[in-house]
Scaffold this motif. Structure first.
Motif: not given
Length: 449
Positions: A222, A229, A327, A347
């Protein structure tokens, strides 16, 4: 009523609205099949069904069935439309677990000053009303098309749809708690978050070495790419570029995948694209796939890179593709290491960080071009300087094109939102310079001792 998702053998995810007996609602299913299925993703259809479920709640409270009424020749009037639109303004939880006897008198409910009635945001309200308008209009036409008065009823339904969608609010329906602005997070905070996620970090909150590696790769990917995500957890082994000197990761749109066992299928929201990554990230991803992922029970049943592992040292079990919540959980655990410093790291915020780094690179390139143009001009080469600047300066239009390419945007305007963090950063720098030039500074005197 509840919303359920079923996966067909073709890979298609079909979203149903089930009644209290667990059976699909006929007209809702007809609407989905005929109107939405061929042009909407399952996630979008789910939003439609949430809106229709909200309509069903209104009908239940008021003892109404609008489609039956339309079939009988009565199209919702202005009073019904206003009441329904007001109902759409309230959050769903307002009507949950409330005895019918307490809410039959909707006038008393809406006029109550003491009752907690939180409202939705403008965008959710507008979408909710639009979804309901489309549903009632389409199903209403379907129900009356064979009636003698079909032409008049179709005209009345068109007018109903227009009234439902008219007079949409321009501001918020009601003051909502403002989300904290994360656009001013310093670059150092993003860097420190990645440092904590590193495998050998003493602050890493995870114990299983395999899970440590996977979670670090999630954060680092990321950090380097600005992926969403859903794009991250939809990555397949084949999306890792094989070029030795030009490592890449690709985002590819694959809706209704047979290979994906997840009902809530993660799909690319934007266009397909390929981004360069560091060789180190490429090599570590390949190591994870070969040495960790391959040891899981389910590794051979699907092509997705990131999989679940049991939280037990030495265990490689499970192996199913991770979901979005995984996540989130990774970020939540790392954020707790220093919650005061990492409070705003999510994220998606790394997508903004990625675009901010892009802005910095563009600024550096433009500054270098301007210096070279100035040098040429001082040498008397004015025409050459002008041509050089025109050929090499990255204009706003060109910047939006670059940003669209890297982010997968179909519209250039989608990239403007990512300029906010850069603006915030520049504003802070300008304010610091302004303060430095102030003639009068604060004098502590005896209070500063």
């Amino acid at each position: 009523m509840r919303i359920a998702i079923k996966k067909f053998k073709s890979g298609e995810r079909y979203v149903f609205l089930l009644d209290d007996d667990g059976l699909p609602d006929f007209w809702v299913t007809h609407f989905v099949t005929q109107k939405l299925r061929t042009r909407k993703a399952a996630t979008s259809i789910e939003q439609y069904l949430k809106s229709i479920k909200h309509l069903k709640t209104w009908e239940s409270i008021n003892g109404r069935d609008l489609l039956d009424e339309i079939y009988a020749g009565t199209v919702p009037n202005t009073h019904d439309i206003n009441a329904l639109k007001e109902h759409c303004a309230y959050q769903t939880k307002v009507f949950k677990q409330r005895p019918k006897a307490d809410v039959v008198d909707m006038a008393a409910f809406y006029l109550s000053k003491t009752q907690d009635k939180p409202t939705v945001t403008k965008s959710q309200y507008v979408s909710r009303v639009a979804h309901i308008a489309e549903y009632l209009h389409f199903c209403g036409e379907e129900r009356v098309k064979n009636k003698p008065a079909a032409a008049q009823l179709v005209d009345a339904l068109a007018a109903m749809k227009k009234r439902l969608k008219s007079d949409m609010p321009r501001g918020r329906l009601k003051r909502q708690p403002q989300s904290l602005d994360k656009s001013g997070i310093a670059d150092e905070v993003f860097e420190d978050f990645v440092a904590v996620a590193k495998i050998n970090s003493k602050d890493n909150p995870f114990s299983n070495p395999v899970i440590k590696l996977r979670n670090y790769l999630i954060v680092q990917t990321l950090y380097e790419t600005g992926f969403r995500r859903s794009e991250l957890i939809a990555l397949r082994i084949s999306d890792i570029g094989t070029e030795t000197d030009q490592p890449t990761l690709s985002v590819i749109c694959r809706h209704n995948s047979k290979e994906d066992p997840r009902l809530d299928e993660p799909t690319a929201k934007t266009l397909s694209r390929t981004l360069p990554i560091s060789k180190e990230l490429r090599d570590l991803l390949n190591y994870y796939v070969r040495s960790c992922r391959s040891q899981t029970k389910s590794a051979r049943t699907h092509p997705f890179v990131f999989v679940s592992h049991k939280d037990k040292i030495g265990s490689h079990e499970s192996g199913q593709p991770i979901v979005k919540q995984t996540v989130n959980d990774v970020f939540n655990r790392i954020r707790k290491v220093n919650s005061e410093r990492f409070w705003g790291i999510t994220p998606h915020v790394y997508r903004h960080f990625f675009n901010d780094q892009l802005s910095s690179c563009i600024d550096e390139i433009n500054a270098t071009v301007k210096l070279e143009a100035m040098r040429l001009e001082t040498e008397g080469k004015r025409e050459e300087a002008k041509l050089y600047a025109n050929d090499n300066i990255i204009t706003e239009q060109r910047e939006l094109e670059i940003r669209a390419e890297l982010n997968g945007h179909s519209s250039l305007e989608s990239g403007r939102i990512y300029l906010k963090r850069t603006l915030k950063k520049q504003t802070s720098e300008f304010r610091t310079k302004m303060y430095a030039k102030l003639k009068h500074k604060v004098e502590g005197g005896i209070y500063g001792r």
